[in-house]
Structures are given as C-alpha cells and as structure tokens.
Design an enzyme around this catalytic site. Sequence first.
Site, short mmCIF file in Angstrom:
data_model
loop_
_atom_site.label_atom_id
_atom_site.label_comp_id
_atom_site.label_asym_id
_atom_site.label_seq_id
_atom_site.Cartn_x
_atom_site.Cartn_y
_atom_site.Cartn_z
CG HIS A 1 -33.21 -14.42 -25.73
ND1 HIS A 1 -33.79 -13.27 -26.23
CD2 HIS A 1 -32.87 -15.17 -26.81
CE1 HIS A 1 -33.81 -13.33 -27.55
NE2 HIS A 1 -33.24 -14.47 -27.93
CG HIS B 1 -29.91 -11.68 -28.81
ND1 HIS B 1 -29.11 -12.73 -28.41
CD2 HIS B 1 -30.92 -12.23 -29.54
CE1 HIS B 1 -29.61 -13.86 -28.87
NE2 HIS B 1 -30.72 -13.59 -29.54
NE ARG C 1 -30.85 -18.37 -33.77
CZ ARG C 1 -31.64 -18.60 -32.73
NH1 ARG C 1 -32.35 -17.61 -32.21
NH2 ARG C 1 -31.74 -19.81 -32.22
CG ASP D 1 -29.96 -17.22 -29.55
OD1 ASP D 1 -31.07 -16.81 -29.15
OD2 ASP D 1 -29.38 -16.75 -30.53
#
Length: 277
Positions: A97, A253, A268, A99
């Site tokens: 995916h 990723h 994150r 983000d």
Amino acid sequence: MSLTITPLSPALGAQISGVDISRDITAAQRDAIEQALLQHQVLFFRDQPINPEQQARFAARFGDLHIHPIYPNVPNTPQVLVLDTAVTDVRDNAVWHTDVTFLPTPALGAVLSAKQLPAYGGDTLWASGIAAFEALSAPLRGMLDGLTATHDFTKSFPLERFGTTAEDLARWEATRRNNPPLSHPVVRTHPVSGRKALFVNEGFTTRINELSELESEALLKLLFAHATRPEFSIRWRWQEHDVAFWDNRVTQHFAVDDYRPNRRVMHRATILGDVPF
C-alpha cells in the site's frame, strides 16, 4: 558532521549516518536528507532513540503533518500515530500500500520509528513505483499515462474490523463521510524530480475508471504484481530505535505480519503532500 549515504539496492533504499535527528537539524542537513530521499526514495537511520515530540519536529521540517482519522495517536502529540499490535488491528499494513491515498493530497512521506520489536520477524518491505513504471514496455506505459483510478478508504479500513464499538463506529462513519472515494492518476509525476511512477496500490485502489470492470480487474492485478517484484523492492530488518523515512509519492510498502503472538510497536509521523498529477 557530514552525512554518509550508503545505497542499499539499485532500485531504492539508502542508509544514512552522521546526523542525530533527535536534535534540531540544520538547513544543510535537511537539504541533504531531502536530496537523498529524492534519489533513494526510502532512507534508514540506525540507533535514533527519538521521542514523539522529536519525531514530529523532524518530520515537520519537510511539510505539514497529518493526523490519522482512525489509528490512535500519542497523547499530546496527535501528529504521531501508534501502530501497536496489542491495541489495534494492523492487518491493513500487511498488504502492499501507499499511505492515505484516499486523501485529495496523499502523503509526501512518512517517518517511522521502531519502539518495540519481536525477537525476529516484523520486517517491512518498500517498492519503487519509479522502477516499476520504467520497466514496463513503451506501449503499456503509453496506455497507462492519462488513465485515472479510484481510491477508497474502506478497502483497507472495512467496517467489520474498524467499527466494532460505538465509538469506533462513529469515528469510522465520520471518516467515510469526510473521505469519499476519489480519483488519482494511474501514473503519477513526481512534483520535484519530474520522474513518473505507478500510483496504484492494493491497499486503496479499487478500479481504473476508464476501463470496463473486467478490464480494470485484470490490469490492476497485473500492475499490483508487477510493482512489487523483488528487483523493484527492498526489505528492512528492524532494530530498536531504527527510523525509516520514505517518499510516499513514488513508493509502496508492506509490513510483514509474521510475528504473532509477539508484540510490535511503531510510531509514525505522516507528512502531507500535494494533489497528484
């Protein structure tokens, strides 16, 4: 102290040393890191024990920060979300995916810090959309350039997994209302480097708009498989206090979910980008 940049693979990835990102980095360090990011697409920093405030401050040197509508965040530092397998269902990360492509302005990048790790397992892979696009045949590149695809928040955040309590349901419904399905180019042009990259991902892309349903399904299946081939990707084995910084505009990723029932905790900070073109 000058930065040392060690490339890790031909397609993408470099390890950075010679900088302490827990401190206020200089303008020269910031520019050097940005240039390395443009060239290598994902950067890794070993032994960087940063707290959430330091992480948010470092990420904010590269743009405004996003507050995720679903994932929990660090109290008093909402710009840093928490990916904790003891608290949240993070199976949506165990798929290739890019983000928050459900936003009109998807993320420029993200800074991920390893807080608690299993003894082994829990690696993350990144793949270069630039390398994937450039490896396609000229006729296919020509066909894709100009097509658009739909990205949908609910594909990675389905109601049955993220609306299990009344509070969760209200948050999910609000996020769905505020983030209806939208379209982005199938091939994105990097706003700084000008290089083109595939910009569809299994996490959020549901169909190619200009094609029939059958054609869209077949082509997306091909592109999802092609974009994540080993020669376009890199695998990072985390150590505690590692930090990764990736260019979300041209990468995908995949967080490998192979460590259950052990716990994995990551923080994150997500940097907002611009409208893809």
